[in-house]
Motif scaffolding. Structure first.
Motif, PDB file in Angstrom:
ATOM      1  N   ARG A   1      23.596 -15.114 -13.037  1.00  0.00           N
ATOM      2  CA  ARG A   1      23.363 -15.151 -14.135  1.00  0.00           C
ATOM      3  C   ARG A   1      24.191 -15.533 -15.219  1.00  0.00           C
ATOM      4  O   ARG A   1      25.408 -15.446 -14.921  1.00  0.00           O
ATOM      5  CB  ARG A   1      23.089 -13.393 -14.522  1.00  0.00           C
ATOM      6  CG  ARG A   1      22.459 -13.070 -15.910  1.00  0.00           C
ATOM      7  CD  ARG A   1      22.331 -11.882 -16.136  1.00  0.00           C
ATOM      8  NE  ARG A   1      21.347 -11.100 -15.227  1.00  0.00           N
ATOM      9  CZ  ARG A   1      19.955 -11.366 -15.534  1.00  0.00           C
ATOM     10  NH1 ARG A   1      19.536 -12.043 -16.355  1.00  0.00           N
ATOM     11  NH2 ARG A   1      19.265 -10.826 -14.563  1.00  0.00           N
ATOM     12  N   GLY A   2      23.750 -16.711 -16.009  1.00  0.00           N
ATOM     13  CA  GLY A   2      24.812 -17.110 -17.095  1.00  0.00           C
ATOM     14  C   GLY A   2      25.679 -18.336 -16.550  1.00  0.00           C
ATOM     15  O   GLY A   2      26.215 -18.933 -17.390  1.00  0.00           O
ATOM     16  N   GLU A   3      25.271 -18.474 -15.248  1.00  0.00           N
ATOM     17  CA  GLU A   3      26.014 -19.866 -14.799  1.00  0.00           C
ATOM     18  C   GLU A   3      25.354 -20.728 -14.072  1.00  0.00           C
ATOM     19  O   GLU A   3      25.743 -21.984 -14.224  1.00  0.00           O
ATOM     20  CB  GLU A   3      27.128 -18.947 -13.445  1.00  0.00           C
ATOM     21  CG  GLU A   3      27.950 -18.196 -14.056  1.00  0.00           C
ATOM     22  CD  GLU A   3      28.998 -17.504 -12.787  1.00  0.00           C
ATOM     23  OE1 GLU A   3      29.607 -18.563 -12.097  1.00  0.00           O
ATOM     24  OE2 GLU A   3      29.216 -16.319 -12.507  1.00  0.00           O
ATOM     25  N   GLY A   4      24.357 -20.495 -13.250  1.00  0.00           N
ATOM     26  CA  GLY A   4      23.460 -21.516 -12.667  1.00  0.00           C
ATOM     27  C   GLY A   4      22.992 -21.217 -11.340  1.00  0.00           C
ATOM     28  O   GLY A   4      23.168 -19.971 -10.885  1.00  0.00           O
ATOM     29  N   THR A   5      22.498 -22.068 -10.697  1.00  0.00           N
ATOM     30  CA  THR A   5      22.293 -21.865  -9.255  1.00  0.00           C
ATOM     31  C   THR A   5      23.174 -22.783  -8.141  1.00  0.00           C
ATOM     32  O   THR A   5      23.561 -23.984  -8.532  1.00  0.00           O
ATOM     33  CB  THR A   5      20.704 -22.392  -9.095  1.00  0.00           C
ATOM     34  OG1 THR A   5      20.058 -21.766 -10.045  1.00  0.00           O
ATOM     35  CG2 THR A   5      20.186 -22.165  -7.691  1.00  0.00           C
ATOM     36  N   PHE A   6      23.433 -22.000  -7.286  1.00  0.00           N
ATOM     37  CA  PHE A   6      24.774 -22.608  -6.300  1.00  0.00           C
ATOM     38  C   PHE A   6      24.232 -22.499  -4.698  1.00  0.00           C
ATOM     39  O   PHE A   6      23.258 -21.965  -4.484  1.00  0.00           O
ATOM     40  CB  PHE A   6      25.798 -21.609  -6.398  1.00  0.00           C
ATOM     41  CG  PHE A   6      26.349 -21.568  -7.799  1.00  0.00           C
ATOM     42  CD1 PHE A   6      27.422 -22.422  -8.158  1.00  0.00           C
ATOM     43  CD2 PHE A   6      25.773 -20.771  -8.842  1.00  0.00           C
ATOM     44  CE1 PHE A   6      28.027 -22.437  -9.457  1.00  0.00           C
ATOM     45  CE2 PHE A   6      26.346 -20.753  -9.897  1.00  0.00           C
ATOM     46  CZ  PHE A   6      27.493 -21.748 -10.263  1.00  0.00           C
TER      47      PHE A   6
ATOM     48  N   ILE B   1      24.096 -26.701  -8.157  1.00  0.00           N
ATOM     49  CA  ILE B   1      23.070 -27.716  -7.907  1.00  0.00           C
ATOM     50  C   ILE B   1      22.525 -28.047  -9.375  1.00  0.00           C
ATOM     51  O   ILE B   1      22.730 -27.354 -10.451  1.00  0.00           O
ATOM     52  CB  ILE B   1      21.832 -27.026  -7.219  1.00  0.00           C
ATOM     53  CG1 ILE B   1      20.828 -26.029  -7.842  1.00  0.00           C
ATOM     54  CG2 ILE B   1      22.335 -26.616  -5.697  1.00  0.00           C
ATOM     55  CD1 ILE B   1      19.706 -25.697  -7.026  1.00  0.00           C
ATOM     56  N   PRO B   2      21.910 -29.037  -9.217  1.00  0.00           N
ATOM     57  CA  PRO B   2      21.053 -29.764 -10.694  1.00  0.00           C
ATOM     58  C   PRO B   2      20.271 -28.729 -11.086  1.00  0.00           C
ATOM     59  O   PRO B   2      19.602 -27.760 -10.636  1.00  0.00           O
ATOM     60  CB  PRO B   2      20.277 -30.975 -10.369  1.00  0.00           C
ATOM     61  CG  PRO B   2      21.040 -31.463  -8.994  1.00  0.00           C
ATOM     62  CD  PRO B   2      21.678 -29.979  -8.307  1.00  0.00           C
ATOM     63  N   SER B   3      20.365 -28.649 -12.600  1.00  0.00           N
ATOM     64  CA  SER B   3      19.535 -27.716 -13.193  1.00  0.00           C
ATOM     65  C   SER B   3      18.057 -27.739 -13.066  1.00  0.00           C
ATOM     66  O   SER B   3      17.803 -29.085 -12.436  1.00  0.00           O
ATOM     67  CB  SER B   3      19.615 -27.525 -14.902  1.00  0.00           C
ATOM     68  OG  SER B   3      19.095 -28.919 -15.265  1.00  0.00           O
TER      69      SER B   3
END
Length: 209
Positions: free
Chosen positions: A64-69, A30-32
């Motif tokens: 962690r280190g990748e983002g939110t999904f 998803i967007p940051s």
């Protein structure tokens, strides 16, 4: 808190729309926080708090280190419920109100085991000093005494959704809170729950228990 309510609803609404039109699917990033903050015109701290709430609900996951999904929306009944909230469905309002009530009653049961004389004195003093009683603040203090973090988070989210759906201003009476506190002081569960039913103007306690 009203601002955070808008953030929850706007983020869920945007994710739902992106999934519906096919821009996002399970497992997609998803967007940051920064992008969502700019898109929704909310502060990053508010967006961060809203994302934490959505992660608690199981709608998204952070790696962690990748983002939110995106998690598996289609298999999650809660997403259907949240979608209904956004559509302002009357049954959803009732469901939220009912679930919020049950959580408050469970927190009262927990508080019965943990509350002490000092808590009672402080709460009664607060009730008597407030010009306009804030029901949310009262139950926030009860939930703090209950000391259950998960109940606290779920209640906070449900409370925000409920207020976003219901703009009516129910009048609460000081005496009803004092009766509830007297029952808590007695460590009497039946009296406590009966006082809660009276406070919430629900059907007669004895008909249900």
């Amino acid at each position: 808190m009203a601002n955070n309510t808008k953030v929850y609803l706007e983020i869920v609404k945007q994710l739902r729309e992106m999934i519906t039109i096919g821009d996002l699917k399970t497992g997609d990033k998803i967007p940051s926080e920064r992008e969502l903050s700019e898109r929704l015109n909310f502060g990053r701290s508010s967006v961060r708090e809203a994302l934490r709430a959505l992660e608690l609900l199981g709608l998204i996951e952070t790696r962690r280190g990748e983002g939110t999904f995106i998690r598996d929306f289609r298999g999650n009944h809660l997403v259907q419920l949240l979608s209904t909230f956004i559509l302002q469905d009357e049954k959803a309002k009732r469901d939220v109100f009912e679930t919020k009530n049950f959580i408050e009653m469970d927190c009262l049961r927990l508080a019965l085991q943990k509350i002490d004389d000092n808590n009672i004195v402080n709460l009664k003093s607060w009730v008597n000093q407030e010009n306009v009683l804030n029901d949310d603040e009262f139950f926030y203090q009860i939930i703090e005494i209950a000391d259950n973090h998960l109940f606290s988070r779920i209640w906070s989210i449900l409370k925000d959704y409920y207020h976003s759906l219901d703009s009516s201003n129910f009048i609460y009476h000081r005496e009803d809170y004092l009766i509830l506190l007297d029952a808590l002081a007695e460590k009497n569960e039946a009296k406590t729950l009966s006082a809660y039913y009276n406070l919430r103007n629900l059907s007669v306690f004895n008909d249900k228990y």
